[in-house]
Design a protein around this motif. Structure first.
Motif, mmCIF file in Angstrom:
data_model
loop_
_atom_site.group_PDB
_atom_site.id
_atom_site.type_symbol
_atom_site.label_atom_id
_atom_site.label_comp_id
_atom_site.label_asym_id
_atom_site.label_seq_id
_atom_site.Cartn_x
_atom_site.Cartn_y
_atom_site.Cartn_z
ATOM 1 N N UNK A 118 8.219 -3.484 -13.249
ATOM 2 C CA UNK A 118 8.747 -3.635 -11.909
ATOM 3 C C UNK A 118 8.787 -2.327 -11.122
ATOM 4 N N UNK A 119 8.863 -1.195 -11.811
ATOM 5 C CA UNK A 119 9.021 0.092 -11.129
ATOM 6 C C UNK A 119 7.864 0.353 -10.173
ATOM 7 N N UNK A 120 8.211 0.818 -8.991
ATOM 8 C CA UNK A 120 7.203 1.183 -7.991
ATOM 9 C C UNK A 120 7.824 2.188 -7.037
ATOM 10 N N UNK A 121 6.982 2.934 -6.407
ATOM 11 C CA UNK A 121 7.447 3.910 -5.432
ATOM 12 C C UNK A 121 6.963 3.473 -4.053
ATOM 13 N N UNK A 122 7.863 3.568 -3.096
ATOM 14 C CA UNK A 122 7.569 3.164 -1.729
ATOM 15 C C UNK A 122 8.051 4.279 -0.807
ATOM 16 N N UNK A 123 7.118 4.921 -0.146
ATOM 17 C CA UNK A 123 7.462 6.003 0.774
ATOM 18 C C UNK A 123 7.722 5.445 2.167
ATOM 19 N N UNK A 124 8.166 6.318 3.055
ATOM 20 C CA UNK A 124 8.402 5.930 4.448
ATOM 21 C C UNK A 124 7.101 5.405 5.056
ATOM 22 N N UNK B 238 -1.492 10.263 -4.339
ATOM 23 C CA UNK B 238 -1.524 10.505 -5.784
ATOM 24 C C UNK B 238 -0.199 10.111 -6.438
ATOM 25 N N UNK B 239 0.909 10.489 -5.828
ATOM 26 C CA UNK B 239 2.222 10.153 -6.380
ATOM 27 C C UNK B 239 2.421 8.635 -6.426
ATOM 28 N N UNK B 240 2.046 7.954 -5.349
ATOM 29 C CA UNK B 240 2.181 6.496 -5.292
ATOM 30 C C UNK B 240 1.351 5.830 -6.377
ATOM 31 N N UNK B 241 0.093 6.227 -6.512
ATOM 32 C CA UNK B 241 -0.777 5.609 -7.513
ATOM 33 C C UNK B 241 -0.367 5.989 -8.939
ATOM 34 N N UNK C 108 2.948 0.455 5.083
ATOM 35 C CA UNK C 108 2.981 0.985 3.717
ATOM 36 C C UNK C 108 1.588 0.870 3.097
ATOM 37 N N UNK C 109 0.647 1.530 3.650
ATOM 38 C CA UNK C 109 -0.757 1.367 3.281
ATOM 39 C C UNK C 109 -1.008 1.747 1.825
ATOM 40 N N UNK C 110 -0.510 2.900 1.410
ATOM 41 C CA UNK C 110 -0.723 3.343 0.035
ATOM 42 C C UNK C 110 0.016 2.443 -0.956
ATOM 43 N N UNK C 111 1.196 1.999 -0.592
ATOM 44 C CA UNK C 111 1.953 1.085 -1.437
ATOM 45 C C UNK C 111 1.195 -0.238 -1.591
ATOM 46 N N UNK C 112 0.720 -0.788 -0.482
ATOM 47 C CA UNK C 112 -0.015 -2.055 -0.517
ATOM 48 C C UNK C 112 -1.280 -1.930 -1.368
ATOM 49 N N UNK C 113 -1.983 -0.827 -1.226
ATOM 50 C CA UNK C 113 -3.218 -0.632 -1.986
ATOM 51 C C UNK C 113 -2.958 -0.479 -3.479
ATOM 52 N N UNK C 114 -1.760 -0.022 -3.835
ATOM 53 C CA UNK C 114 -1.453 0.225 -5.246
ATOM 54 C C UNK C 114 -0.833 -0.996 -5.924
ATOM 55 N N UNK C 115 -0.656 -2.089 -5.239
ATOM 56 C CA UNK C 115 -0.090 -3.302 -5.822
ATOM 57 C C UNK C 115 -1.182 -4.296 -6.168
#
Length: 167
Positions: free
Chosen positions: A89-95, A108-111, A156-163
């Protein structure tokens, strides 16, 4: 005595992870809550589970770090018994922001957390649960976001791409 139903939940101290931990505890599972930094939130979930009469441990660790993941699984097995369910479940979501505002460091941090961390947890889960590794079998649940479907343009482009796509 170890419970024969053990769930390990990454990012289990808040939001979906916390509610998932409570639900598993309500169904008789011993629960390991992994958290990265918010120990107070993790303690609140642990207290809820203990108030139910359940068994719960907390293990701090960053799932983007292989040594933390190995320790997380080892401690869970030592303290609760063989792991039967992993909830990734853990994930990181930036502003939120536009793609032109992203930096290589942020991506890089998000992925590292959302993709690499999830894979590291799956690898350890297989090593602990698979019959071919003398495990008792088990289940891996990978939590995703609807952002994976929409791509979350201008948000949240990077978040969406990493899911992972949930379908």
């Amino acid at each position: 005595m170890p419970n024969n139903k053990v769930v390990l939940i990454t990012g289990g101290s808040r939001g979906i992870g916390a509610q998932t931990a409570k639900l598993f505890a309500e169904h008789g599972y011993a629960v390991c809550i992994n958290y990265r930094q918010d120990v107070n939130a993790a303690r609140d979930v642990k207290q809820y589970i203990h108030d139910l009469g359940g068994n719960c441990i907390l293990v701090q660790g960053d799932i983007a770090k292989e040594e933390d993941v190995v320790r997380l699984f080892r401690e869970t097995k030592q303290k609760l018994g063989p792991i039967s369910v992993l909830v990734n479940n853990a994930a990181i979501l930036h502003q939120q922001g536009k793609i032109t505002e992203l930096s290589a460091a942020r991506i890089e941090k998000t992925f590292n957390v959302n993709v690499t961390g999830s894979f590291l947890c799956c690898i350890e889960a297989v090593k602990h649960m698979a019959y071919s590794y003398q495990g008792d079998g088990g289940v891996i649940i990978n939590v995703s976001s609807m952002a994976a479907l929409s791509g979350s343009p201008n948000e949240y482009i990077d978040y969406a791409a990493s899911n992972t796509n949930p379908h």
